[in-house]
Design a protein around this motif. Structure first.
Motif, short mmCIF file in Angstrom:
data_model
loop_
_atom_site.label_atom_id
_atom_site.label_comp_id
_atom_site.label_asym_id
_atom_site.label_seq_id
_atom_site.Cartn_x
_atom_site.Cartn_y
_atom_site.Cartn_z
N ARG A 165 -39.56 -16.82 7.00
CA ARG A 165 -39.37 -15.77 5.95
C ARG A 165 -38.03 -16.02 5.61
O ARG A 165 -37.16 -16.44 6.16
N GLU A 166 -37.50 -15.58 4.27
CA GLU A 166 -35.94 -15.63 3.85
C GLU A 166 -35.56 -14.33 4.36
O GLU A 166 -36.00 -13.29 4.50
N SER A 167 -34.21 -14.42 4.71
CA SER A 167 -33.35 -13.41 5.18
C SER A 167 -32.97 -12.68 4.04
O SER A 167 -32.29 -11.45 4.36
N TYR A 219 -31.22 -19.88 3.66
CA TYR A 219 -31.67 -18.46 3.98
C TYR A 219 -32.61 -18.09 4.77
O TYR A 219 -33.12 -16.72 5.07
N ASN A 220 -33.43 -19.05 5.38
CA ASN A 220 -34.48 -18.56 6.18
C ASN A 220 -34.39 -18.39 7.72
O ASN A 220 -33.42 -18.64 8.06
N LEU A 243 -36.39 -12.11 -5.64
CA LEU A 243 -35.97 -13.21 -5.15
C LEU A 243 -36.06 -14.45 -6.22
O LEU A 243 -37.09 -15.11 -6.34
N TYR A 276 -32.74 -20.03 -4.86
CA TYR A 276 -32.97 -20.69 -3.61
C TYR A 276 -32.04 -21.86 -3.42
O TYR A 276 -31.65 -22.45 -4.34
N SER A 319 -35.19 -23.70 3.48
CA SER A 319 -34.30 -22.80 2.68
C SER A 319 -32.71 -22.66 3.55
O SER A 319 -33.09 -22.62 4.91
N THR A 321 -28.35 -7.86 1.69
CA THR A 321 -29.31 -7.85 1.97
C THR A 321 -30.30 -6.41 1.84
O THR A 321 -31.46 -6.22 2.21
#
Length: 157
Positions: free
Chosen positions: A21-23, A5-6, A36, A39, A3, A57
Motif C-alpha cells: 500500500r502507499e504510505s 512511497y509504498n 492520490l 506517483y 512505488s 500524510t
C-alpha cells in the motif's frame, strides 16, 4: 515496478501477498476532491531507493496553524495544486561485472570508486548541481530555522 512511497503491511500476510500500500494518501486536496494522483515508480531490480521527498500524510499535517481551509491546495505553505513527490535512487551495481571490467581495462576507474560512489563526486560522473530532493531539503531546513528564530525572538520580548 515499485512505488517509492509504498510500504508493506506487516500486520496481515494476506495483504502483503496481494499488493503493497502507499504510505501517502493524497497528492491533491481541493474543496471537491482529495486523492492520490502523483506517483514515482522504479524498477527495484535496477535501483535502490536512498530517500524520499517529505509528503504530509494527514490533512492536519498540512495545516499545523489550524487555519480554516488551510489544508486546501494551493496555499501559502503548499504553493502548487499538487504536493511534490520524488525520491533519490541509486543504481544497483553488479560488483562482479565491475571487477571484471577493471581487470580487462586498467584505465577504468577503481572498483572502490564505482561500487561505493559518493553522492557528490569531483570526477564529473555525477553532475555538480543540486537535485530537486536536495533543494526541497534545503528549503525545509531554512523554514525550520526561520521558525526557530521567530520563536526565539518572541520569547525574548
Amino acid at each position: 515496478l515499485q512505488s517509492v512511497y509504498n510500504v508493506m503491511d506487516d500486520s496481515d500476510v494476506k495483504v502483503r501477498k496481494q499488493s503493497p500500500r502507499e504510505s501517502i494518501q493524497f497528492t491533491n486536496v481541493t474543496s471537491e476532491f482529495v486523492g492520490l494522483l502523483d506517483y514515482v515508480f522504479f524498477e527495484s531490480s535496477k535501483f535502490e531507493k536512498v530517500s524520499n521527498l517529505f509528503v504530509p500524510t494527514s490533512l492536519k499535517a498540512m495545516n499545523h496553524n489550524r487555519i480554516v481551509g488551510g489544508h486546501l491546495l494551493p496555499s501559502n505553505e503548499w504553493p502548487s495544486d499538487h504536493i511534490a513527490v520524488g525520491a533519490r535512487l541509486a543504481f544497483k551495481v553488479d560488483k562482479a561485472k565491475v571487477t571484471d571490467k577493471i581487470k580487462r581495462d586498467p584505465k577504468s576507474k577503481s572498483q572502490d570508486h564505482l561500487t561505493s560512489h559518493p553522492l557528490r563526486c569531483g570526477c564529473g560522473c555525477v553532475p555538480n548541481i543540486l537535485s530537486l530532493h536536495e533543494m526541497a531539503e534545503l528549503r525545509k531546513k531554512a523554514r525550520e530555522e526561520a521558525k526557530a528564530r521567530a520563536k526565539s525572538a518572541a520569547s525574548s520580548t
